[in-house]
Design a protein around this motif. Structure first.
Motif, PDB file in Angstrom:
ATOM      1  N   ALA A   1     -16.109   7.566 -17.286  1.00 59.40           N
ATOM      2  CA  ALA A   1     -15.411   7.075 -16.100  1.00 59.40           C
ATOM      3  C   ALA A   1     -16.374   6.411 -15.130  1.00 59.40           C
ATOM      4  N   THR A   2     -17.563   6.984 -14.979  1.00 57.85           N
ATOM      5  CA  THR A   2     -18.532   6.474 -14.016  1.00 57.85           C
ATOM      6  C   THR A   2     -19.237   5.214 -14.502  1.00 57.85           C
ATOM      7  N   HIS A   3     -19.695   5.232 -15.741  1.00 63.14           N
ATOM      8  CA  HIS A   3     -20.552   4.154 -16.231  1.00 63.14           C
ATOM      9  C   HIS A   3     -19.812   3.075 -17.025  1.00 63.14           C
ATOM     10  N   LEU A   4     -18.645   3.395 -17.567  1.00 63.21           N
ATOM     11  CA  LEU A   4     -17.875   2.413 -18.331  1.00 63.21           C
ATOM     12  C   LEU A   4     -16.562   2.044 -17.648  1.00 63.21           C
ATOM     13  N   GLN A   5     -16.235   2.732 -16.548  1.00 67.57           N
ATOM     14  CA  GLN A   5     -14.926   2.581 -15.908  1.00 67.57           C
ATOM     15  C   GLN A   5     -13.798   2.789 -16.912  1.00 67.57           C
ATOM     16  N   TRP A   6     -14.021   3.735 -17.818  1.00 71.99           N
ATOM     17  CA  TRP A   6     -13.019   4.069 -18.839  1.00 71.99           C
ATOM     18  C   TRP A   6     -12.392   5.418 -18.518  1.00 71.99           C
ATOM     19  N   LYS A   7     -11.097   5.515 -18.731  1.00 71.34           N
ATOM     20  CA  LYS A   7     -10.422   6.804 -18.703  1.00 71.34           C
ATOM     21  C   LYS A   7      -9.167   6.711 -19.545  1.00 71.34           C
ATOM     22  N   ALA A   8      -8.691   7.850 -20.005  1.00 76.29           N
ATOM     23  CA  ALA A   8      -7.437   7.900 -20.737  1.00 76.29           C
ATOM     24  C   ALA A   8      -6.295   7.624 -19.767  1.00 76.29           C
ATOM     25  N   VAL A   9      -5.278   6.906 -20.231  1.00 80.86           N
ATOM     26  CA  VAL A   9      -4.190   6.485 -19.329  1.00 80.86           C
ATOM     27  C   VAL A   9      -2.834   7.062 -19.708  1.00 80.86           C
ATOM     28  N   LEU A  10      -2.701   7.666 -20.884  1.00 84.40           N
ATOM     29  CA  LEU A  10      -1.410   8.157 -21.346  1.00 84.40           C
ATOM     30  C   LEU A  10      -1.228   9.620 -20.974  1.00 84.40           C
ATOM     31  N   ASP A  11      -0.081   9.960 -20.385  1.00 84.43           N
ATOM     32  CA  ASP A  11       0.229  11.365 -20.178  1.00 84.43           C
ATOM     33  C   ASP A  11       0.755  11.958 -21.485  1.00 84.43           C
ATOM     34  N   LEU A  12       1.030  13.258 -21.481  1.00 84.48           N
ATOM     35  CA  LEU A  12       1.424  13.925 -22.717  1.00 84.48           C
ATOM     36  C   LEU A  12       2.721  13.363 -23.279  1.00 84.48           C
ATOM     37  N   GLU A  13       3.694  13.092 -22.419  1.00 80.50           N
ATOM     38  CA  GLU A  13       4.987  12.607 -22.899  1.00 80.50           C
ATOM     39  C   GLU A  13       4.859  11.232 -23.554  1.00 80.50           C
TER      40      GLU A  13
END
Length: 378
Positions: A308-320
């Motif tokens: 998240a800090t160095h690539l500006q990446w994060k998961a975007v899908l919730d469980l549903e």
């Protein structure tokens, strides 16, 4: 930053393990981005399988080969002359590793060393990304997620093999790749991946789908086990984006990376109940009795703050949404008249558009490039 699609369009990519579930999805995504993909792998490990259903061999250059055969691997890489290497080939099942411990160690450790040596002797390669696992950590069942600098460990042969693979990859990077300055190298660690087309043994969602196909209710013996569940496209987006950054700054981005969801940790019971409620098919029941399988940790989470800090990446899908995409992805395997390859490519576009709306930089660039030139499909 380099536009996502512009980076891969026309670029030569060598992918090991493309006949497996995750490898087939990555091959399709690379193909959709316009990459020239050479896949090197054993025959598909299950029947049915996504590789054949989605006609992956018809979309890329397909080579049947074993990463333990160093000569054949070197020949294949020599012929490909890739700039980017994704190494996904592995023995990946814990029960199988207990039955075949030496084969697991040979494939995951020596096989990975063979891939790294082949990269070292191929002067066209600029990036190698090696798929690891959350099982590489010394899991003491802490309630917070493991970070990349936490101790490695392994209470079973599979976990030990992944911990050892991490050490091998680090040693090649520090001894050869970084001093020479030519190759950026990284290991990538993920949690429990789900998605359409997975039929691996001893995995929860494939077991649920097999029960649906057989017309029976799935028995669950450990409903309270907690895991982080993520759709296969989530970590793959991280793999692809990390490779782009490794080309630009190998010294900064080489090393270990976690790609895991922040909020999708839940029990087995919650996951299967969500599957049942959203899909309206199948069913499950908790059953009592002795669990004969060897002990598996009740809790295992990863922390992706570094990405998240160095690539500006994060998961975007919730469980549903994760479950919804997964079950729609299984449509071609449940008697629905859909083409599996088109379903996957459609979900890649759907996921990219959703990630762009969430502000992910890799997706914004991919959407921008797609708007100017839509990749062709055979």
């Amino acid at each position: 930053m380099i536009p996502f699609s512009d980076f891969y369009r026309g670029r030569k990519v060598f992918l090991t393990g493309h006949t497996g579930f995750k490898g087939a999805w990555l091959a399709l995504w690379l193909h959709s981005l316009g990459a020239e993909v050479t896949g090197y792998s054993l025959v598909p490990p299950t029947e049915p399988n996504l590789f054949e259903a989605a006609d992956v061999a018809g979309r890329i250059r397909h080579i049947t080969g074993d990463i333990l055969d160093a000569e054949a691997l070197n020949r294949a890489m020599d012929e490909c002359r890739p700039e980017v290497v994704f190494h996904l080939a592995a023995r990946s099942l814990i029960p199988e590793s207990r039955e075949y411990p030496m084969e697991t160690l040979r494939t995951n450790v020596i096989g990975s060393a063979n891939v790294l040596e082949s990269v070292r002797r191929t002067d066209s390669v600029r990036v190698v990304v090696c798929a690891s696992s959350d099982k590489c950590y010394d899991n003491v069942e802490q309630p917070w997620g493991y970070r990349e600098n936490d101790p490695l460990g392994g209470s079973d042969p599979y976990s030990a093999s992944k911990g050892a693979m991490e050490l091998v990859c680090s040693s090649w990077s520090r001894s050869f790749f970084l001093p020479e300055g030519r190759v950026g190298s990284a290991t990538v660690r993920t949690g429990n991946i789900i998605g359409g087309g997975d039929f691996s043994a001893h995995r929860l969602v494939p077991d649920y789908i097999r029960a649906v196909r057989d017309g029976r209710i799935l028995d669950i013996r450990r409903p309270n086990v907690v895991r982080s569940w993520q759709h296969v496209l989530e970590p793959l987006s991280g793999y692809l984006w990390l490779a782009v950054q490794l080309v630009g700054d190998p010294a900064r981005f080489s090393g270990a990376w976690n790609f895991a969801p922040a909020n999708n940790s839940c029990s087995v019971e919650t996951l299967v109940e969500t599957i049942h409620c959203l899909s309206g098919i199948g069913g499950w029941r908790a059953v009592s009795g002795e669990v004969r399988e060897p002990h598996e940790a009740d809790m295992l989470k990863l922390c992706s703050d570094k990405a998240a800090t160095h690539l500006q990446w994060k998961a975007v899908l919730d469980l549903e949404r994760t479950v919804d995409m997964t079950m729609r992805g299984y449509g071609p395997f449940l008697g629905r008249e859909y083409d599996a390859g088109e379903v996957c490519l459609g979900q890649i576009e759907e996921y990219t558009a959703f990630a762009a709306r969430k502000g992910m930089p890799w997706a914004l660039y991919a959407e921008r490039a797609r708007g100017s030139q839509t990749p062709s499909r055979p």
